[in-house]
Design an enzyme around this catalytic site. Structure first.
Site, PDB file in Angstrom:
ATOM      1  N   LYS A 183       0.942  -0.924   0.015  1.00 19.01           N
ATOM      2  CA  LYS A 183      -0.231  -0.175  -0.136  1.00 19.01           C
ATOM      3  C   LYS A 183       0.872   1.435   0.098  1.00 19.01           C
ATOM      4  O   LYS A 183       1.576   1.190   1.092  1.00 19.01           O
ATOM      5  CB  LYS A 183      -0.943  -0.418   1.147  1.00 19.01           C
ATOM      6  CG  LYS A 183      -1.292   1.442   1.810  1.00 19.01           C
ATOM      7  CD  LYS A 183      -2.103   2.039   0.124  1.00 19.01           C
ATOM      8  CE  LYS A 183      -3.307   3.097   0.293  1.00 19.01           C
ATOM      9  NZ  LYS A 183      -2.840   4.058   0.496  1.00 19.01           N
ATOM     10  N   GLU A 259      10.004   1.933  10.562  1.00 16.23           N
ATOM     11  CA  GLU A 259      11.431   2.756  10.404  1.00 16.23           C
ATOM     12  C   GLU A 259      10.662   4.178  10.264  1.00 16.23           C
ATOM     13  O   GLU A 259       9.243   4.498   9.208  1.00 16.23           O
ATOM     14  CB  GLU A 259      11.652   2.472   9.181  1.00 16.23           C
ATOM     15  CG  GLU A 259      13.372   3.119   8.925  1.00 16.23           C
ATOM     16  CD  GLU A 259      13.320   4.773   8.223  1.00 16.23           C
ATOM     17  OE1 GLU A 259      13.365   5.323   8.831  1.00 16.23           O
ATOM     18  OE2 GLU A 259      12.552   4.927   7.148  1.00 16.23           O
ATOM     19  N   CYS A 293      14.083  10.640   6.113  1.00 16.16           N
ATOM     20  CA  CYS A 293      14.215  10.599   7.656  1.00 16.16           C
ATOM     21  C   CYS A 293      15.417  10.601   7.715  1.00 16.16           C
ATOM     22  O   CYS A 293      15.504  10.709   9.407  1.00 16.16           O
ATOM     23  CB  CYS A 293      13.536   9.042   8.188  1.00 16.16           C
ATOM     24  SG  CYS A 293      13.856   7.710   7.225  1.00 16.16           S
ATOM     25  N   GLU A 392      10.697  16.751  13.580  1.00 17.55           N
ATOM     26  CA  GLU A 392      11.028  16.309  12.291  1.00 17.55           C
ATOM     27  C   GLU A 392      10.397  17.151  11.362  1.00 17.55           C
ATOM     28  O   GLU A 392       8.822  16.891  11.269  1.00 17.55           O
ATOM     29  CB  GLU A 392      10.612  15.310  11.960  1.00 17.55           C
ATOM     30  CG  GLU A 392      10.481  14.611  10.541  1.00 17.55           C
ATOM     31  CD  GLU A 392      11.363  13.030  10.214  1.00 17.55           C
ATOM     32  OE1 GLU A 392      11.783  12.215  10.049  1.00 17.55           O
ATOM     33  OE2 GLU A 392      10.270  12.896  10.549  1.00 17.55           O
TER      34      GLU A 392
END
Length: 489
Positions: A183, A259, A293, A392
């Protein structure tokens, strides 16, 4: 196979390319805001059908035990992607906004070649280990350890490096003998859907082994965490969503690989080439508009040279003008969407509200009235408690923070809920390695070393995730261990 046209992609379910039951949804070029075409929009029934196909394929065929077939199919997919690499490059620049220069590396060609590692690992893997005979509890016994596929894997992926992340899940999961439902993010459906076309048209993958389900509805992907027919969820994305994946999977105690986010620190020690280190930090934070990331977005520098460091970072970052991804010289393209650009701008506004200043950048480029562009920005005047140092951002934003020596630099780096990556710069390798050893992160580069490669495990500590992707450790994430004890004569 038409890649870039006013086209409509399909779902891959049970070996067939089919339309989405919810119709279609548009996919955009983030550099121009133009609609490229439409993607199949799956609903929950489509996802259930894909899960059912993967379940049947795992339970009723020899896929999990036929290593030769698995290796052949993975190599066929790799060759099909090689054969269509120029079409895929154009698609990646158009839908992802990825700079052309990155498509020869982690945005396309690198991940395609990494499939070799997956195929070779499966072909040469020691699936059983003979522990010999012993007499536990006085009973003479022959012991064997077998390694087997987990089962049905649900893979949920983001939009920033979609080829890399899609293949980093598909490759090892299938090579290990699992079946899979992918997905992808709604922002980059074509990049995933084209894999379905290549698989259907150019490979021997049996029906149901791999299913690709695009949807505009995030809740469709959430079914992979909830459905008891799925044995494992492999998720890459935000820490917030990762928590939801883990919570949903807990009802059936699924195996979970996560992750997640990062807020990595670039530590410049007081004996380092300050200008060179700060320039590298600025370049890295600008690459692909900071949408990575593991990018080091906190530049931690000696307090006595703080102003010099800010100036050096701003000199490089200010020169990274956002541009057309198709231009070979572009480093910083657009961010993925208007929503993401507004989110980044909100962080920039918060930096000013907390007393920071922009050494360069700070908003939308004056010469870009179309496309989701934002200026590479250096923020100065804040410490590690600021919002832009804690959360972030996922944009081309670098926050410069002062340290008072090695111990303080390590303290600042580790003072984060995340622990994905880090960088240390010092000509004294013993000192640099000592600092690196104290960082609570999953990957570290010293003086610009590159840890990204097919045989290196990638992942993080703390709220940056659970488990490792890539390398032998990434392959073994998709395996179970069975201990077999046979009474011996």
């Amino acid at each position: 196979m038409p890649i870039l046209a006013d086209r409509e992609s399909r779902l891959l379910i049970d070996g067939k390319l089919v339309p989405g039951s919810a119709g279609t949804f548009p996919t955009l070029n983030p550099a121009t805001e133009e609609t490229l075409g439409v993607a199949a929009d799956a609903d929950t029934e489509d996802m259930s059908a894909a899960i059912g196909a993967a379940r049947r394929s795992f339970d009723e065929t020899d896929w999990a035990t036929n290593t030769e077939l698995r290796v052949r199919c993975i190599r066929q997919l790799q060759q099909a992607m090689r054969d269509h690499v120029e079409d895929l490059r154009e698609l990646t620049m158009a839908e992802v906004g990825a700079p052309r220069m990155l498509t020869s590396a982690a945005q396309l060609e690198g991940p395609v070649e990494d499939l070799t590692f997956c195929a070779d690992t499966a072909a040469g893997y020691q699936w059983t280990t003979d522990l010999g005979t012993a007499s536990p509890m006085g009973i003479k016994t022959h012991r064997t350890i077998a390694r087997e596929a987990v089962g049905v894997v649900g893979a949920i992926t983001p939009w920033n490096f979609p080829h890399q992340i899609n293949l980093a899940k598909i490759g090892p999961a299938l090579a290990a003998g699992n079946t899979l439902v992918l997905k992808p993010a709604p922002d980059t459906p074509w990049v995933a859907a084209v894999l379905g076309e290549l698989i259907a048209e150019h490979t021997d993958f049996p029906a149901g082994v791999i299913n690709i389900v695009t949807s505009s509805d995030h809740s469709v992907g959430a079914l992979l965490s909830k459905d008891p027919r799925v044995d494992m969820v492999s998720f890459t994305g935000s820490t917030t969503t990762g928590r939801a994946v883990m919570a949903d999977g807990s009802a059936t105690l699924k195996k979970v690989f996560l992750e997640l986010g990062g807020k990595s620190a670039f530590l410049v020690l007081d004996d380092a080439d300050l200008a060179g280190a700060c320039s590298m930090a600025a370049f890295t934070a600008s690459m692909h508009a900071g949408q990575g990331c593991a990018i080091t977005t906190r530049l931690v520098v000696p307090r006595g040279r703080y102003d010099e460091a800010v100036e050096a970072a701003a000199a490089t970052m200010g020169g990274m003008k956002p541009g057309d991804p198709t231009n070979p010289g572009t480093v910083c393209g657009p961010v993925i969407s208007e929503r993401q650009r507004e989110r980044i701008q909100g962080y920039l506004d918060s930096a000013i509200a907390e007393g920071g200043r922009f050494a360069c950048g700070g908003g939308r480029p004056a010469d870009r009235d179309r496309g989701f562009f934002i200026e590479p920005t250096v923020i100065a005047g804040l410490d590690n408690t600021a919002k832009v140092a804690r959360e972030e951002i996922f944009g081309p934003v670098l926050t410069v923070i002062a340290h008072d020596g090695d111990d303080d630099a390590v303290r600042i780096a580790n003072d984060s809920p995340y622990g994905l990556s880090g960088t240390v710069f010092s000509p004294d390798l013993e000192r640099a390695n000592s600092v690196a050893a104290r960082l609570r992160v999953g990957t570290v580069n010293i003086n610009g070393g590159v840890w990204y490669s097919a045989d290196m495990p990638f992942g993080g500590y703390k709220q940056s995730g659970i488990g490792r992707e890539m390398g032998l450790a990434g392959f073994e994430e998709y395996l179970e261990i069975k201990a077999i004890a046979t009474a011996a004569n």
